[in-house]
Design an enzyme around this catalytic site. Sequence first.
Site, mmCIF file in Angstrom:
data_model
loop_
_atom_site.group_PDB
_atom_site.id
_atom_site.type_symbol
_atom_site.label_atom_id
_atom_site.label_comp_id
_atom_site.label_asym_id
_atom_site.label_seq_id
_atom_site.Cartn_x
_atom_site.Cartn_y
_atom_site.Cartn_z
ATOM 1 N N CYS B 130 1.046 -1.094 -0.108
ATOM 2 C CA CYS B 130 0.115 0.011 0.021
ATOM 3 C C CYS B 130 0.836 1.147 -0.025
ATOM 4 O O CYS B 130 1.800 1.478 0.602
ATOM 5 C CB CYS B 130 -0.774 0.105 1.278
ATOM 6 S SG CYS B 130 -1.851 -1.398 1.628
ATOM 7 N N ILE B 191 4.115 -10.756 -8.540
ATOM 8 C CA ILE B 191 4.452 -9.547 -8.241
ATOM 9 C C ILE B 191 3.051 -8.795 -7.865
ATOM 10 O O ILE B 191 2.191 -8.817 -8.626
ATOM 11 C CB ILE B 191 5.637 -8.786 -8.886
ATOM 12 C CG1 ILE B 191 4.893 -8.438 -10.133
ATOM 13 C CG2 ILE B 191 6.807 -9.509 -8.799
ATOM 14 C CD1 ILE B 191 5.784 -7.939 -11.062
ATOM 15 N N ASN B 192 2.964 -7.648 -6.936
ATOM 16 C CA ASN B 192 2.076 -6.663 -7.203
ATOM 17 C C ASN B 192 2.631 -5.741 -8.178
ATOM 18 O O ASN B 192 3.500 -5.941 -8.975
ATOM 19 C CB ASN B 192 2.198 -5.960 -5.789
ATOM 20 C CG ASN B 192 0.875 -5.329 -5.632
ATOM 21 O OD1 ASN B 192 -0.008 -4.856 -6.239
ATOM 22 N ND2 ASN B 192 0.439 -5.683 -4.238
HETATM 23 C C1 FMN Z 1 -7.639 -2.875 -10.716
HETATM 24 C C2 FMN Z 1 -6.743 -3.676 -9.925
HETATM 25 C C3 FMN Z 1 -6.840 -3.787 -8.432
HETATM 26 C C4 FMN Z 1 -6.003 -4.255 -7.636
HETATM 27 N N1 FMN Z 1 -5.979 -4.610 -6.201
HETATM 28 C C5 FMN Z 1 -5.360 -5.084 -5.511
HETATM 29 C C6 FMN Z 1 -5.640 -5.446 -3.826
HETATM 30 O O1 FMN Z 1 -6.589 -5.015 -3.446
HETATM 31 N N2 FMN Z 1 -4.437 -5.873 -3.295
HETATM 32 C C7 FMN Z 1 -3.709 -6.491 -3.679
HETATM 33 O O2 FMN Z 1 -2.663 -7.240 -3.017
HETATM 34 N N3 FMN Z 1 -3.195 -6.410 -5.086
HETATM 35 C C8 FMN Z 1 -3.924 -5.741 -5.878
HETATM 36 N N4 FMN Z 1 -3.944 -5.629 -7.339
HETATM 37 C C9 FMN Z 1 -2.499 -6.154 -8.030
HETATM 38 C C10 FMN Z 1 -2.753 -7.653 -8.689
HETATM 39 O O3 FMN Z 1 -3.401 -8.665 -7.559
HETATM 40 C C11 FMN Z 1 -1.775 -8.113 -9.232
HETATM 41 O O4 FMN Z 1 -0.353 -8.276 -8.328
HETATM 42 C C12 FMN Z 1 -1.091 -7.422 -10.277
HETATM 43 O O5 FMN Z 1 -2.100 -6.845 -10.869
HETATM 44 C C13 FMN Z 1 -0.178 -8.188 -11.412
HETATM 45 O O6 FMN Z 1 -0.838 -9.042 -11.956
HETATM 46 P P1 FMN Z 1 -1.694 -9.006 -13.538
HETATM 47 O O7 FMN Z 1 -0.744 -8.748 -14.280
HETATM 48 O O8 FMN Z 1 -2.144 -10.266 -13.710
HETATM 49 O O9 FMN Z 1 -2.755 -8.166 -13.223
HETATM 50 C C14 FMN Z 1 -4.822 -5.095 -8.009
HETATM 51 C C15 FMN Z 1 -4.605 -4.746 -9.754
HETATM 52 C C16 FMN Z 1 -5.554 -4.371 -10.328
HETATM 53 C C17 FMN Z 1 -5.195 -4.137 -11.738
#
Ligand code: FMN
Lengths: 254, 302
Positions: B130, B191-192
């Site tokens: 965060c 990863i986040n």
């Molecule tokens: C719209 C959105 C909201 C997200 N909200 C959270 C969240 O509340 N908590 C968290 O740990 N990660 C959050 N993430 C991160 C995702 O869980 C993930 O780690 C990141 O998007 C990488 O994966 P991806 O490329 O498949 O989306 C969010 C990502 C997106 C795109």
Amino acid sequence: MSTKMVLATVVSQEQLLGDVYSMWLDVGDMAGDAKAGQFIALYSSDHSRLLPRPISICEVAPEKGSLRIVYRVVGKGTEEFSGYQAGDPVRITGPLGNGYPLLKAPAILVAGGIGIPPMLELARRLDCEKTIVLGYKDKLFLNKDFEPYGKVVISTEDGSCGVHGNALDAIREAKVTGQVIYSCGPTPMLRAVKAYAEAQGIEAYISLEEKMACGIGACLACVCNSTEVDDHSHVHNKRICKDGPVFNAREVIL
Amino acid sequence: MISTKVNLAGVELKNPVMVASGTFGSGAEFSEFFDLSGLGAVVTKGVANVPWPGNPAPRIAETPSGMLNAIGLQNPGIDVFVKRDLPFLADYDTKVIVNVCGHSTEEYLEVVERLADEPVVSMLEINISCPNVKEGGIAFGTSAKAVEDITKAVKARAKQPVIMKLSPNVTDITEMARAAEAGGADCLSMINTITGMKIDIERQTFAIANKTGGLSGPAIRPVAVRMVYQTAQAVRIPIIGMGGITCAEDAIEFLLAGATAVSVGTASFNDPFTAMNVVTGIEAYMTRHHVADINDLIGIVK
Ligand SMILES: Cc1cc2nc3c(=O)[nH]c(=O)nc-3n(C[C@H](O)[C@H](O)[C@H](O)COP(=O)(O)O)c2cc1C
Ligand SMILES: Cc1cc2nc3c(=O)[nH]c(=O)nc-3n(C[C@H](O)[C@H](O)[C@H](O)COP(=O)(O)OP(=O)(O)OC[C@H]3O[C@@H](n4cnc5c(N)ncnc54)[C@H](O)[C@@H]3O)c2cc1C
Ligand code: FES
């Protein structure tokens, strides 16, 4: 009635104006499920553009399993769609969002620019006395399609047709009256509609826009500020894709 | 017969495919498209001790092969979540992993304790990336000491196995991973999103109201695969890999790099069925490569 993803087929594509296009899509059952004011999400065939493009349903022909969208080319996604021809496939989800309530009270339909398309299906479905106020910048589109459904009042910003000014100027100048307003268009226009409705002591239903990622209510990208606490997060953020796009103007802060 | 079962810190998943926090809500919206029981696990949107309003709109922007988001962790808070979302998820034959967020250690712990006696919850995923936290404005996830401390604090109270979700916005991801392991983490997820920015040149302002946002989608996949690989060499605990997974082939890259499970995030926005397609695609890959047990794929590329 639930939301579906389908591989639709382009039935026809027509250029209405320089950058405004009309496309009929073969969508199957979705056409019968759709309500006025709902929208569909179109996905690009180019996978470097991941997000859906929300476009309002302009008209439906359930007996043919088809629906119409009218859209303006503003970027890469809409540019791609404008190149589609009859027979081309396009992946969509829909119908999305809530749609307009169909009330019996005498209605004013107020739309501006690319907010005009969803008013067409609404005008067809509203079974009441209605005046349709269409605001354009300069060149007109879709205005003839509205004529069978009510009295049409036009405004243009350059004064080339109808009232010189915006849609609100047209309401005042043409002394348009009604007991409920349905509206879609740019935010400044919606703000003016909200203020006008409040001053007149009548209800207004307005359709809002925001950038969307999921389009189905899961990601919380597309929120607007709401006067009441929302059902989803219990804060003051309603989701335009799910709780809207149509809101009672009193529900939202613009 | 092929087996796609994987074990994450004692929790057995029917397959290694889950959905990334924040991209799937609590599953209700996606359940209109497919049966959630097909997934290895559902990871919920981050939940805090009280409702969070999140950031002003626009909250997202599309970027080449990806997107930026600054939702700001809008969520209904733990009370509503426990009453509404957990009973909904209990009806599906899938594991439930709850993603937890907070501004301070106390706020994380409040949520962790509230979830301790919820049998529906199989694991906790602690989001330590965060942007707004107490400690001098430094995210919990970008200092090794802070990562270890928050992990220890959570582990002391948690009844379920704890997944620490790591931020990629660091110089050395393995340092954070080791700190989480030292703090007692049972699992890592990574990863986040990667902090980014987009400027709207017509309006001459930031594309998203928060100015910066987190980059996700296929654009970040090579970074994520690299980080999973490096981390797999550095720790013993299992890793949940994510970042730009759009299909089974992408998911398998992560497994080969050392992830025990994978999450599908942004790709679900392009096609709500993506996670299910990854499940079936992995089975097809295993058949094609004559792999009987999925565990035989994990981390074999060294
Ligand atoms: C719209 C959105 C909201 C997200 N909200 C959270 C969240 O509340 N908590 C968290 O740990 N990660 C959050 N993430 C991160 C995702 O869980 C993930 O780690 C990141 O998007 C990488 O994966 P991806 O490329 O498949 O989306 C969010 C990502 C997106 C795109
Ligand atoms: C509920 C709703 C209904 C709509 N109905 C219509 C319609 O009937 N006709 C029409 O021409 N336009 C409509 N729009 C606007 C339309 O969605 C955008 O013009 C379109 O997404 C632009 O895509 P692009 O790739 O051409 O533009 P780009 O600028 O390249 O798009 C980049 C990203 O921003 C998003 N985006 C850009 N402008 C908007 C916008 N105004 N609203 C939401 N997202 C946007 C795109 O979806 C995409 O994710 C509607 C928007 C909403 C929210
Ligand atoms: S676009 Fe995801 S909630 Fe509206």
